[in-house]
Structure formats: structure tokens, C-alpha cells
Design a protein around this motif. Structure first.
Motif, PDB file in Angstrom:
ATOM      1  N   ALA A  60      31.956  -2.270 -27.227  1.00  0.00           N
ATOM      2  CA  ALA A  60      31.198  -0.773 -27.222  1.00  0.00           C
ATOM      3  C   ALA A  60      31.756   0.048 -28.828  1.00  0.00           C
ATOM      4  N   GLU A  61      32.931  -0.827 -28.670  1.00  0.00           N
ATOM      5  CA  GLU A  61      33.905  -0.180 -29.776  1.00  0.00           C
ATOM      6  C   GLU A  61      32.542  -0.396 -31.199  1.00  0.00           C
ATOM      7  N   VAL A  62      32.057  -1.611 -31.470  1.00  0.00           N
ATOM      8  CA  VAL A  62      31.281  -1.610 -32.406  1.00  0.00           C
ATOM      9  C   VAL A  62      30.177  -1.061 -32.693  1.00  0.00           C
ATOM     10  N   ARG A  63      29.950  -0.412 -31.310  1.00  0.00           N
ATOM     11  CA  ARG A  63      28.409   0.167 -31.718  1.00  0.00           C
ATOM     12  C   ARG A  63      28.846   1.572 -31.785  1.00  0.00           C
ATOM     13  N   MET A  64      29.741   1.972 -31.231  1.00  0.00           N
ATOM     14  CA  MET A  64      30.658   3.216 -31.390  1.00  0.00           C
ATOM     15  C   MET A  64      30.617   3.485 -33.372  1.00  0.00           C
ATOM     16  N   THR A  65      31.449   2.207 -33.828  1.00  0.00           N
ATOM     17  CA  THR A  65      31.928   2.762 -35.512  1.00  0.00           C
ATOM     18  C   THR A  65      30.347   2.626 -36.054  1.00  0.00           C
TER      19      THR A  65
ATOM     20  N   THR B 116      34.205   6.564 -22.752  1.00  0.00           N
ATOM     21  CA  THR B 116      34.721   7.164 -24.113  1.00  0.00           C
ATOM     22  C   THR B 116      33.976   6.700 -25.431  1.00  0.00           C
ATOM     23  N   ALA B 117      34.014   5.424 -25.103  1.00  0.00           N
ATOM     24  CA  ALA B 117      32.918   4.784 -26.212  1.00  0.00           C
ATOM     25  C   ALA B 117      31.733   5.482 -26.276  1.00  0.00           C
ATOM     26  N   VAL B 118      30.904   5.275 -25.239  1.00  0.00           N
ATOM     27  CA  VAL B 118      29.456   5.651 -25.849  1.00  0.00           C
ATOM     28  C   VAL B 118      29.284   7.392 -25.695  1.00  0.00           C
ATOM     29  N   CYS B 119      29.862   8.119 -25.351  1.00  0.00           N
ATOM     30  CA  CYS B 119      30.237   9.669 -25.946  1.00  0.00           C
ATOM     31  C   CYS B 119      30.316   9.720 -27.520  1.00  0.00           C
ATOM     32  N   SER B 120      31.524   8.788 -28.070  1.00  0.00           N
ATOM     33  CA  SER B 120      31.555   8.922 -29.273  1.00  0.00           C
ATOM     34  C   SER B 120      30.460   8.108 -29.721  1.00  0.00           C
ATOM     35  N   THR B 121      29.567   7.512 -29.508  1.00  0.00           N
ATOM     36  CA  THR B 121      28.414   7.384 -30.044  1.00  0.00           C
ATOM     37  C   THR B 121      27.383   7.912 -30.065  1.00  0.00           C
ATOM     38  N   LEU B 122      27.261   8.655 -28.835  1.00  0.00           N
ATOM     39  CA  LEU B 122      25.797   9.928 -29.332  1.00  0.00           C
ATOM     40  C   LEU B 122      26.711  10.917 -29.967  1.00  0.00           C
ATOM     41  N   GLU B 123      27.941  11.211 -30.185  1.00  0.00           N
ATOM     42  CA  GLU B 123      28.864  11.816 -31.733  1.00  0.00           C
ATOM     43  C   GLU B 123      27.688  11.494 -32.603  1.00  0.00           C
ATOM     44  N   ARG B 124      27.863  10.310 -32.497  1.00  0.00           N
ATOM     45  CA  ARG B 124      28.098   9.960 -33.973  1.00  0.00           C
ATOM     46  C   ARG B 124      26.680   9.765 -34.708  1.00  0.00           C
ATOM     47  N   ALA B 125      26.105   9.160 -33.515  1.00  0.00           N
ATOM     48  CA  ALA B 125      24.084   9.488 -33.938  1.00  0.00           C
ATOM     49  C   ALA B 125      23.469  10.730 -33.889  1.00  0.00           C
ATOM     50  N   ALA B 126      24.821  11.004 -33.013  1.00  0.00           N
ATOM     51  CA  ALA B 126      23.523  12.864 -33.699  1.00  0.00           C
ATOM     52  C   ALA B 126      23.998  12.999 -34.827  1.00  0.00           C
TER      53      ALA B 126
ATOM     54  N   ILE C  41      29.409  16.730 -28.826  1.00  0.00           N
ATOM     55  CA  ILE C  41      28.135  15.991 -29.597  1.00  0.00           C
ATOM     56  C   ILE C  41      27.273  17.252 -30.155  1.00  0.00           C
ATOM     57  N   ARG C  42      27.391  18.230 -29.070  1.00  0.00           N
ATOM     58  CA  ARG C  42      26.755  19.835 -29.876  1.00  0.00           C
ATOM     59  C   ARG C  42      27.324  20.626 -30.873  1.00  0.00           C
ATOM     60  N   CYS C  43      28.545  19.545 -31.043  1.00  0.00           N
ATOM     61  CA  CYS C  43      29.219  20.385 -32.780  1.00  0.00           C
ATOM     62  C   CYS C  43      28.639  19.380 -33.875  1.00  0.00           C
ATOM     63  N   ALA C  44      28.037  17.848 -33.195  1.00  0.00           N
ATOM     64  CA  ALA C  44      27.768  17.617 -34.125  1.00  0.00           C
ATOM     65  C   ALA C  44      26.559  17.483 -34.509  1.00  0.00           C
ATOM     66  N   LEU C  45      25.844  17.639 -33.708  1.00  0.00           N
ATOM     67  CA  LEU C  45      24.172  18.630 -34.315  1.00  0.00           C
ATOM     68  C   LEU C  45      24.710  19.425 -35.163  1.00  0.00           C
ATOM     69  N   THR C  46      24.596  20.363 -35.406  1.00  0.00           N
ATOM     70  CA  THR C  46      25.027  21.810 -36.422  1.00  0.00           C
ATOM     71  C   THR C  46      25.339  21.219 -37.759  1.00  0.00           C
ATOM     72  N   GLU C  47      25.526  20.106 -37.813  1.00  0.00           N
ATOM     73  CA  GLU C  47      25.930  20.015 -38.962  1.00  0.00           C
ATOM     74  C   GLU C  47      24.328  19.261 -39.956  1.00  0.00           C
ATOM     75  N   ARG C  48      23.918  18.843 -38.678  1.00  0.00           N
ATOM     76  CA  ARG C  48      22.735  17.934 -40.024  1.00  0.00           C
ATOM     77  C   ARG C  48      21.298  19.793 -40.082  1.00  0.00           C
TER      78      ARG C  48
END
Length: 557
Positions: free
Chosen positions: A185-190, A252-262, A283-290
């Protein structure tokens, strides 16, 4: 104005020729300044480099300053690189080192710096990819443009964090896609942040469709699950973050993955938009950058229960005028300030915002794009806050600039005061009309004459911000700079000003502020005789190599 000239500074540190030759911190600070002095003669630069092995320079400050000089000869580059590892890395990054002079295995940090800028041969990367030290391989993984075979070696590294670092930086779509679906999951996340990952793979990271669950994460690699890391953990060898959690689903890793993908612009907008209602604020904050989401999604984010999400959405430059108008009807002051910085904000809305909230002094995109007619319309407003908007434009027509400089309201005059082209008479009239309220901004005007700067500097009570503007003003004279030396922020800048004379600079070496003393030694007007004396003092103190410095910068590797 009252002509008050403050004392220069109290003597607190021995100067050149002083009986105290052993004041280590004082002379070391002065050598740092000397190393940055652009007027340092080549022969004195040689002597300063020679001193590196003996002076007290535990943080590598002196070597770092020397490595930043643009006038280093090839011989000086070699000597400096041999003396200090951090300096060698900087010189290598600038392309000043000959690769033939660098052994990548003996000095990996230097080799990595050169690889970072494309100055090292591919063979270096191949040698470092199997280096026994994990940190070296991890650092290599973040270098751009690595040969594909090197990337494949790193992708198979036994340390998952090396593989995860490669996932962030690889530009190979096929490899990026493979790492984004890695069993760990760490590799997926980064890798989820990497724009080289194909959109279909990023979509799968969000939806889970067609993607096998991860088998491990950094938490369950180390702890028996279920486990939540104590945010106040005191274990010195623990590398987990506070509240890192795994109950079997690598939460935690899954949530961080969603944040970065968002956040990743390669993620399909329609898929990213489905996260607008996710319970995790990050995750919602990450969307505000798009900048590619539907306006309806931005409206949803702008109404988010978390103020951070609302404010970040209001600052998104993709918002269109109808949504901006809708949001401007609200009463949340900070959100309204964010809207004022929108490039698409309608001018009438911006004028209304200026009357309702205090807008920060940074340039406003909508004002910078305003036409002369629009600026004239704002300048004719009965509201000073609206006229101030026009005064902040960096493209004011001369007649409008002069009219705003004559404004009866200090906030308007203050906004226009730094504009080039204002005459001395008009600048003096502004000072006479508004007093200390406009001193700092008038002092920042590039056309402010020397005499006016001297008067502003000596004003009692002093305007500290005026001192800070005068300290860096090209028209400032020594008489204008001397009062500025009293201020802890303006003082170092004033001490660097070339208008200061040699005797004053030598006296400043005794200043009780090390920053001001160091800045004086860095001044190009600093006398050569004083330079020679400083270097001689350092040589006498350390016995030409018998000091307490180890002189071996390779420990920085």
C-alpha cells in the motif's frame, strides 16, 4: 521633521586589530560575510578556502557561502570540493566539477547532486542502484531521467520505501502503472501522485474496480494489527506518524492514496469529483486544487462544513463568474478575501468586496488585467477603499497615477506611493499631507531622491518600515542608512548597501548583532586591508591548521 541621528551601535565584539584574537564566534561570522563578498580578491579567496580545514565551521556555513561564488577558478572549485562535502554537492549540481574527479561510491551525495542536473554519466546511476546504504538508493530513486534498467533495479529493491520513492518520480507510464498497483500500500500511495500514471489506473485506485487489495502497509509491516499509532510515541527508532492506523485494511495508506489521486491532474475529473462528499477533510481539500471539475462540484466544496475546504475552494482560479457572485453574497470574511484574488471576479463584485472586507496588499489579478477605462471608473468612486483598488494597479496611466497620489485619503495615497514616475514634489506633498502613514511606501518608490530618503530615515519617531525600504533603496546615501542600522530587520540590509564607506563598515564589525557585522563584511565596499586583517586573525587564532575544526566535509555524505 526632527533631525535625530541615532548612535551607530555599541561596541560588543572585538574588531580587526583588537587585542582579543580568540573570539571564535565573532571572527567566524565575519568570515561568513567575507566569503559572500563579491569584491573579495582572488588571492584572498584562495586564503579563505585554505582556512576551511582549520576554522570553526560546524554547520558548513563558510564552505556553503564560498561554493555560491560565481568567480571560482577551476583550482578553487577542486580545493573547495575536496574540503567540504556539501559544497562539493553544490558545485557538482552547478556543473562545475569534472566527473573524472568524482568517485561515485566514495562520495555518493556529490554524484547524486550531479546526476540530478544531468552532469553525471549513466554508469554512476547503475553503481548507486545497488549501493549497500539504503539512503543512497532512496535518494537515487528521486533523480529524474534515470536509465530504464536502473529504474527496474530500484523497482525490485528489497526496501519498500526505495520502491515507493521511485513511484513518485518515474516518468515511464508502464512502470508507473505497475507501481500504482503494487502489492504494498505504501508504493500505491506514493505513486498515486505521479502524473505519469495512466488515468484508468488512477481511477481504479479511487473506485477499486479491477484492483486487487493491497497485501501490506508500513503499519502492519511493523505492528500486530489492529493497531493505531500513539501520536505521542516516544520510541526513538519509530518512523510511523501519529494516528497511523491499520486494522487489516491499511486504512491510513488507503486514505492517503485517495488524497493523492484526487489531487493528481491525470485522474479523470468525473472520477475525482465523486470524492467531493468523502468524510476525510484532506481528500476534499485535495479536490480544491484541481482546475477541471464541474462548477457544481466547486459549489458543493464551497459549502463544505470545514472552513479550510471552503476557503481553498474560494481561491481556486477555475471558479466562474456566476459561482463567484453567489459566494460573494455570503458573509464569511476570509472567504470574501479569497474571492477578491480571483482573476475572473467581476469588477463590480470586487468593488463591493473592497467596501466590505479588508483585502490583503498582494497584487490582484483582476486589477492587473483592468483596462484604463475600468481603472478610471474605480478611481472616480466616492469610496476610498475602491479608489485604493485602482491605486494598486501596476499599469496606471500617468495622469491617473498623479491624481491618486493627490488623494485626500491616506490609504489611497499609500497604495500609489511606490509607483515609478511620481515627481519629487508630489512625493514630498504626500509626506506633508499624510505624515508617517505614507513614509514606508514613499521610501519604497524607486524615484525617491536621496535627500528625501535622508529626511524619512531621521524622522522622529521613526517609521520602522520606512527604514526597511531605505536600507535596500539604490538612492540611499550613507546618511540615510546610518539610522536604519538600529533596526534588527533593516540593519543587515543597510550594512550590505554599497553606499556605506569603508570606515563605517569596519566599525560595524563591532556591532552587537552578528547578522549586521556579517553583512558589513559582505559589503563590496569593505576595505581590502580589513579583509586581509580578518583572514590574518583567523589564521593566527587557529594556528594555520591547528584549530578545532576537522576540515573534513565528507562526513556530510
Amino acid at each position: 521633521m526632527t533631525d535625530v541621528r541615532p548612535p551607530l551601535i555599541p561596541r560588543a565584539v572585538p574588531g580587526p586589530g583588537s587585542p582579543d584574537e580568540t573570539a571564535g564566534p565573532a571572527i567566524d561570522h565575519l568570515l561568513h560575510g567575507l566569503a559572500a563578498n563579491p569584491a573579495l580578491p582572488p588571492e584572498l579567496l584562495d586564503r579563505l578556502i585554505t582556512l576551511l580545514g582549520s576554522v570553526r565551521d560546524p554547520d558548513g556555513h563558510l564552505a556553503w557561502e564560498l561554493s555560491d561564488r560565481p568567480d571560482l577558478s577551476p583550482g578553487q572549485v577542486r580545493a573547495l570540493a575536496a574540503a567540504d562535502g556539501l559544497a562539493a554537492g553544490r558545485l557538482g549540481r552547478e556543473g562545475l566539477l569534472d566527473p573524472a574527479d568524482v568517485d561515485p561510491l566514495a562520495r555518493p551525495s556529490v554524484a547524486l547532486s550531479m546526476l540530478d542536473e544531468g552532469f553525471g554519466p549513466p554508469e554512476w546511476a547503475r553503481a548507486l542502484a545497488t549501493h549497500p546504504e539504503r539512503q543512497v538508493r532512496w535518494n537515487l530513486a528521486s533523480r529524474p531521467g534515470l536509465p530504464l534498467d536502473v529504474q527496474e533495479t530500484l523497482a525490485a529493491d528489497p526496501d519498500v520505501e526505495v520502491v515507493a520513492e521511485l513511484g513518485i518520480w518515474t516518468a515511464e507510464p508502464e512502470l508507473a502503472a505497475r507501481l500504482a498497483t503494487h502489492p504494498h500500500a505504501e508504493v500505491r500511495m506514493t505513486t498515486a501522485v505521479n502524473e505519469a500514471v495512466p488515468g484508468v489506473v488512477l481511477a481504479a485506485l479511487i473506485t477499486g474496480e479491477g484492483l486487487e487489495p493491497a497485501l501490506a502497509c508500513l503499519v502492519c509491516d511493523q505492528e500486530e494489527i489492529p493497531f493505531t499509532h500513539d501520536p505521542y510515541c516516544e520510541r526513538p527508532d519509530c518512523e510511523l506518524f501519529g494516528n497511523d492506523t491499520c486494522t487489516g485494511g491499511h486504512e491510513t495508506a488507503v486514505c492517503s492514496t485517495l488524497e493523492r489521486a484526487a489531487r493528481n491532474p491525470s485522474t479523470p475529473p468525473a472520477v475525482a469529483a465523486t470524492l467531493a462528499g468523502h468524510p476525510a477533510t484532506l481528500i476534499r481539500c485535495a479536490l480544491t486544487e484541481r482546475s477541471d471539475l464541474p462548477q457544481e462540484t466547486y459549489a458543493l466544496l464551497a459549502a463544505d462544513p470545514d472552513s479550510v475546504v471552503r476557503l481553498d475552494t474560494a481561491g481556486n482560479t477555475a471558479l466562474e463568474a456566476p459561482l463567484i457572485r453567489s459566494l460573494a453574497a455570503g458573509r464569511e470574511a476570509e472567504l470574501l478575501r479569497r474571492l477578491a484574488h480571483q482573476p475572473r471576479v467581476p469588477l463590480d463584485v470586487l468593488a463591493d468586496l473592497a467596501r466590505r472586507v479588508r483585502i490583503r496588499p498582494e497584487p490582484l489579478p483582476r486589477i492587473e488585467s483592468a483596462t484604463p477605462g475600468e481603472l478610471a471608473e474605480l478611481a472616480a468612486s466616492p469610496h476610498a477603499a475602491v479608489r485604493k483598488l485602482a491605486a494598486r494597479s501596476r499599469a496606471l496611466p500617468p495622469e491617473l497615477r498623479d491624481a491618486l497620489a493627490d488623494d485626500a485619503d491616506a490609504v489611497v495615497a499609500n497604495a500609489v506611493a511606490p509607483h515609478p514616475g511620481l515627481s519629487e514634489d508630489r512625493l514630498r506633498a504626500m509626506v506633508a499631507r499624510h505624515g508617517v502613514q505614507v513614509h514606508a511606501r514613499v521610501a519604497a518608490n524607486p524615484d525617491a531622491p536621496a535627500g528625501l530618503l535622508e529626511e524619512l530615515a531621521r524622522h522622529d519617531p521613526p517609521a520602522l518600515r520606512a527604514w526597511r525600504a531605505i536600507a535596500v533603496h539604490p538612492n540611499a546615501t550613507e546618511a540615510a542608512l546610518l539610522p536604519c542600522l538600529v533596526d534588527h530587520k533593516a540593519g543587515p540590509e543597510a550594512a550590505r548597501h554599497p553606499a556605506l564607506s569603508g570606515p563605517v563598515l569596519v566599525e560595524l564589525l563591532t556591532h552587537d548583532s552578528p547578522d549586521i557585522a556579517e553583512a558589513a563584511a559582505a559589503n563590496p565596499s569593505f576595505p581590502r586591508t580589513a579583509m586581509e586583517e580578518l583572514i590574518a586573525r583567523a589564521s593566527r587564532r587557529d594556528g594555520d591548521g591547528d584549530g578545532d575544526g576537522d576540515g573534513d566535509g565528507d562526513g556530510a555524505e
